[in-house]
Design an enzyme around this catalytic site. Structure first.
Site, PDB file in Angstrom:
ATOM      1  CD  GLU A  37      -1.267  -2.316   2.045  1.00  0.00           C
ATOM      2  OE1 GLU A  37      -2.043  -2.830   2.950  1.00  0.00           O
ATOM      3  OE2 GLU A  37      -0.017  -2.445   2.155  1.00  0.00           O
ATOM      4  CB  CYS A  45      -0.909  -3.083   8.938  1.00  0.00           C
ATOM      5  SG  CYS A  45       0.420  -1.999   8.125  1.00  0.00           S
ATOM      6  CB  CYS A  99      -1.210   0.437   5.091  1.00  0.00           C
ATOM      7  SG  CYS A  99       0.311  -0.330   4.735  1.00  0.00           S
TER       8      CYS A  99
END
Length: 147
Positions: A58, A86, A89
């Site tokens: 990402e 996560c 990100c």
């Protein structure tokens, strides 16, 4: 009418990126960012190659999209990613003000949802697009690592 450019179409592009990561010994997560049915950025995990814990798919895609657009905001864009982002990100996606996030497999241990991380209030989220394919790739990677 079936549109050629739907969430499944673009998630397949993200899965191609995840395959590249798999082939390079990286955790197989891939991402693409799309605006107006056009892929403007691609990324896959590079944490091992770059020896950088922040080199998630990402983050690679966010940086590439920002460079393409010439600005830090990703308004009008959609991120397609093979694993739920996560919290790191998700934080970057929050600040990018991205319009939409589409992910394949959920991450019940380290995903932004499990960690209680918030996305931008205007960001819409869709999960489960090609979930089985993404989960299978992750499973194959970790099975290979254990043997």
């Amino acid at each position: 009418m079936i549109l050629p450019y739907d969430d499944t179409y673009f998630m397949k592009k993200a899965l191609q990126e995840a395959e590249y990561a798999f082939e390079r010994g990286e955790i197989p997560v891939g991402a693409v960012i799309v605006i107006q049915d056009r892929v403007i950025a691609r990324g896959h995990n590079l944490t091992e190659q770059l020896n950088d814990v922040t080199a998630h798919a990402e983050m690679q895609a966010i940086t590439a999209a920002s460079n393409f657009l010439g600005g830090k905001y990703l308004k009008g864009c959609t991120l397609y990613v093979t694993l739920e982002p996560c919290q790191m990100c998700a934080g970057a996606l929050y600040w990018s003000q991205i319009d939409k996030i589409v992910f394949a497999a959920s991450d019940t241990k380290r995903g932004y949802g499990a960690m209680g991380t918030q996305l931008h209030p205007k960001t819409t989220i869709t999960g489960g697009v090609l979930e089985n394919e993404a989960a299978d790739l992750l499973r194959r990677f970790f099975d290979k690592r254990r043997n």
